[in-house]
Design an enzyme around this catalytic site. Structure first.
Site, PDB file in Angstrom:
ATOM      1  CG  HIS A 193      -1.566  -7.253   4.589  1.00 29.36           C
ATOM      2  ND1 HIS A 193      -3.125  -7.251   4.826  1.00 29.36           N
ATOM      3  CD2 HIS A 193      -1.758  -5.872   3.906  1.00 29.36           C
ATOM      4  CE1 HIS A 193      -3.452  -6.101   4.434  1.00 29.36           C
ATOM      5  NE2 HIS A 193      -2.779  -5.332   3.772  1.00 29.36           N
ATOM      6  CD  GLN A 214      -0.797   4.005   0.995  1.00 32.10           C
ATOM      7  OE1 GLN A 214      -0.384   4.336   0.367  1.00 32.10           O
ATOM      8  NE2 GLN A 214      -0.830   4.185   2.278  1.00 32.10           N
ATOM      9  CG  HIS A 225      -1.158  -1.423   6.426  1.00 29.81           C
ATOM     10  ND1 HIS A 225      -1.752  -0.206   5.883  1.00 29.81           N
ATOM     11  CD2 HIS A 225      -2.003  -2.351   5.529  1.00 29.81           C
ATOM     12  CE1 HIS A 225      -2.551  -0.336   4.682  1.00 29.81           C
ATOM     13  NE2 HIS A 225      -2.689  -1.771   4.601  1.00 29.81           N
ATOM     14  CG  ASN A 230      -1.958  -1.043   1.325  1.00 26.57           C
ATOM     15  OD1 ASN A 230      -2.347  -1.483   0.054  1.00 26.57           O
ATOM     16  ND2 ASN A 230      -2.291  -1.566   2.184  1.00 26.57           N
TER      17      ASN A 230
END
Lengths: 139, 139
Positions: A102, A94, A100, A87
């Site tokens: 995953h 994004q 962040h 992202n």
């Protein structure tokens, strides 16, 4: 901590939005996501300090996040999984503008992350390594 | 350094296999890949110390790799890109059994990493966070 008022992940940091957290250090939060999980145990990790993209994160937060994810992968006895920072920029998909990562288990062929197609043909990699090396001497 | 005799990435560490490297620290090598690049500037980063998967990497190597990637993303002035550790276990698509991280620029909609489909429905996330928390207290 730097926070953004309307950022969903900053709301988790402030405790306004509740998640099923598995990690909460001085720098990093990790939680089992209920939002569009790709597999059972799909977790999301993010820095408490607001940063839009990876290149906005400070080196200390970047240095901590993968060792934390390793601990969770080990806790889940994961042998097959993908880790993705998907992202960075709207063009790259994004939707949540707070960096962040995953952790997506792949328990079977059918679940988890799946690749879309083959790599495109004819990508020209000539010269770009030289450009990176020159810039790295500057930056 | 721990090395594996027939590992392609260990051959790069030994200098037997030549690549267009952009980073070479005590721990991490990064290079512009000529093997199935998904976009111009697609780079691969890996620890010199042989490790099959992320969970086999030591914390020091894990701590260094993202700050190194950030420097290269900054050198390329990248605003949109994906970072993926796609190769933890054959089921997750691993073909090179030495942990590595891809930095894949997304210059246009058409190049770079593309998502395959939507997340599967009906993933049950109940209980797994509790299991992780319990295991993290043990490990």
């Amino acid at each position: 901590m730097v926070e953004a008022a309307h950022c969903m992940l900053c709301r988790i940091v402030r405790g306004v939005l509740r998640v099923d957290s598995v990690v909460n250090t001085a720098r990093i939060i990790g939680f089992v996501t209920q939002h569009e999980p790709y597999a059972r145990g799909h977790c999301v990790f993010f820095p408490k300090r607001h940063a839009i993209s990876l290149h906005d994160m400070n080196d200390e937060d970047l240095a901590e996040i993968l060792p934390v994810i390793k601990r969770v992968a080990t806790a889940l006895d994961l042998k097959t999984y993908n880790i993705i920072l998907p992202n960075n920029g709207a063009l790259a998909g994004q939707t949540v503008f707070h960096a962040h990562v995953h952790l997506i288990p792949k328990w079977t062929e059918a679940d988890g992350l799946r690749r879309a197609g083959e790599p495109p043909a004819g990508i020209d990699q000539t010269g770009i390594a030289q450009r990176i090396r020159e810039r790295l001497r500057i930056i």
